[in-house]
Design an enzyme around this catalytic site. Structure first.
Site, PDB file in Angstrom:
ATOM      1  N   SER A   1       0.824  -1.198   0.000  1.00 26.42           N
ATOM      2  CA  SER A   1       0.000   0.000   0.000  1.00 26.42           C
ATOM      3  C   SER A   1       0.868   1.262   0.000  1.00 26.42           C
ATOM      4  CB  SER A   1      -0.957  -0.030   1.198  1.00 26.42           C
ATOM      5  OG  SER A   1      -1.922   0.984   1.090  1.00 26.42           O
TER       6      SER A   1
ATOM      7  N   ASP B   1      -0.483  -4.111  -3.931  1.00 30.30           N
ATOM      8  CA  ASP B   1      -1.635  -3.216  -3.994  1.00 30.30           C
ATOM      9  C   ASP B   1      -1.251  -1.801  -3.569  1.00 30.30           C
ATOM     10  OD1 ASP B   1      -4.271  -3.154  -4.934  1.00 30.30           O
ATOM     11  OD2 ASP B   1      -5.039  -2.912  -2.909  1.00 30.30           O
TER      12      ASP B   1
ATOM     13  N   HIS C   1      -7.863  -5.357  -0.209  1.00 30.72           N
ATOM     14  CA  HIS C   1      -6.556  -4.684  -0.150  1.00 30.72           C
ATOM     15  C   HIS C   1      -5.504  -5.611   0.452  1.00 30.72           C
ATOM     16  CE1 HIS C   1      -4.130  -1.139  -0.453  1.00 30.72           C
ATOM     17  NE2 HIS C   1      -4.067  -0.878   0.842  1.00 30.72           N
TER      18      HIS C   1
END
Length: 456
Positions: free
Chosen positions: A161, A185, A255
């Protein structure tokens, strides 16, 4: 004598428990709570070192004198693991599993970048502002490693992330000379639409691979690596909640799935083949199953081992690939190219369900992401993805459906059905069956036979 034996035993316990961890003992990643999220603690970065000598016992690196730690070896390859936004202050549940898997695969300095104090804040925008300072700290540390003989080529940064963009900022500080960045991600909010210098991009390392699993919410939608993997199209992941009433998992499951998919690849749980394509829809339609683009290397695999395709991928500059997964580990599916030749005088529309059976095992693929057209003497190509490998199949069950609740029941007359195992480069012998009559919503079971004319 009894007292002496007790002292010897106590000394042995102390020596065993401290082995590989030095005088510092074991250090864990910072664990905060919701009150810290409201207050928003000041940024503090801790570097926790794990090696094969202390795989489960983190050792805190002194930023002022990092090589006072005897386990940090600058000539050994180094992998950084960087977490993302931690809104409640809790440490990532997957961190130790990933570290252990990395050390099993390769003898490296595995360094967990603990920036929980800086990643914890209900105000996401303040956390985003902390990504640049974290990159500055990592840049200074890597320069110290260089001074001790470390090679930038041997550095691998795995960022989750916001950690993906921290990796990118760090790599940019070295002019893209570090060996590899893996983005799991990469975060979308505050980075979508930004120019390359304000986010991760392919110029930040010699090789950048990115996985997308939540591009319609917390993740980044567009490609930003030399190869971008779109699992299940890059958005909704199988097995993740579809309703907000499922609690926090509704928000984080897609996620977070990126990490667990990558963990499967590290553990070699199974191998996921990916396919370059212009869209997920085209991939599901079986239009992108030929990987001649990569020559003898064949289709690239997802995850840790995609580095084996580095030379071919760098020639292509940037490419997007697609694959589907199961709901849980093992995530990899097993694909077949399905060619159906029909002879109905009128066009038929519908979907197909295939089940393979061997002994007591069976696996089913539903090819129903849209209604397919079947025309007389025209071959329709489909992609069937099974949750496990059952090969060679002893029996195959086929069902044709239209989804119509009311109205007539249709028939589909099949001249030939051919199932070819993927990837096509393996050139495994396809299975066929000829002259079948499918009545809507009724199963037909048959024994497959070798195709009369193998057509790869």
């Amino acid at each position: 004598m009894l007292l002496r034996s007790h002292h010897v035993l106590l000394l042995a316990i102390i020596l065993v428990s401290s082995a590989g961890c030095g005088a510092q003992g074991c250090e864990g990643i910072t664990d905060l709570d919701l009150k810290h999220s409201i207050v928003g603690p000041s940024l503090k970065v801790r570097l926790l070192l794990f090696t094969r000598a202390n795989a489960t016992c983190g050792q805190l690196i002194d930023p002022e004198n990092p090589f006072s730690n005897s386990l940090l070896n600058a000539t050994r390859p180094t992998t950084f693991l960087i977490h993302g936004y931690r809104p409640t202050g809790s440490p990532p549940i997957w961190m130790h599993k990933v570290v252990e898997a990395i050390l099993t695969r390769k003898d490296v300095n595995a360094i967990v970048v603990d920036w929980i104090r800086g990643a914890t804040n209900i105000n996401y925008l303040k956390v985003v502002k902390n990504t640049r300072p974290v990159a500055v700290i990592l840049t200074a540390f890597i320069k110290q490693m260089q001074n001790e003989g470390a090679s930038l080529d041997s550095i691998h940064m795995i960022g989750v992330s916001l950690g993906a963009h921290i990796s990118g900022f760090t790599g940019a500080n070295f002019g893209g000379a570090i060996g590899r960045i893996t983005a799991l991600d990469p975060a979308g909010p505050s980075f979508t639409g930004r120019p390359p210098e304000e986010r991760l991009d392919p110029s930040d390392a010699q090789f950048v691979d990115a996985l997308h699993t939540d591009m319609d919410a917390f993740g980044f939608r567009k490609p930003l690596g030399h190869i971008d993997f779109y699992a299940n199209g890059g958005a909704d992941q199988p097995g993740c909640p579809k309703s907000i009433f499922s609690g926090s998992q509704y928000f984080k499951c897609d996620h977070q799935r990126s990490v667990f998919l990558y963990l499967d690849s590290l553990n070699r749980t199974c191998q996921t083949i990916t396919y370059p394509c212009s869209s997920y829809s085209d991939f599901l339609d079986g239009k992108c199953l030929n990987c001649s683009l990569f020559g003898s290397a064949g289709c690239p695999v997802f995850g840790y081992d995609v580095i084996g395709w580095k030379d071919e991928l760098l020639k292509l500059n940037s490419i997007s690939t697609y694959f589907t997964t199961n709901k849980a580990s093992p995530f990899c599916k097993f694909g077949y190219k399905v060619d159906i030749l029909t002879w109905n005088s009128e066009k038929r529309w519908g979907h197909i369900t295939l089940t393979q059976q061997r002994g007591g095992q069976q696996t089913t693929a539903e090819i129903n992401h849209k209604s397919y057209k079947f025309e007389q003497y025209t071959e329709t190509t489909l992609l069937a993805e099974f949750d496990r490998e059952v090969q060679p199949a002893e029996r195959i069950t086929l069902k044709y459906g239209t989804g119509n609740v009311f109205g007539p029941r249709y028939k589909l007359r099949v001249l030939r059905i051919r199932l070819t195992p993927l990837p096509l480069e393996r050139r495994l012998r396809p299975m066929c069956r000829y002259d079948l009559l499918l009545l809507e919503n009724q199963e037909v079971t048959f024994r497959p036979i070798p195709c009369e004319h193998s057509n790869f």
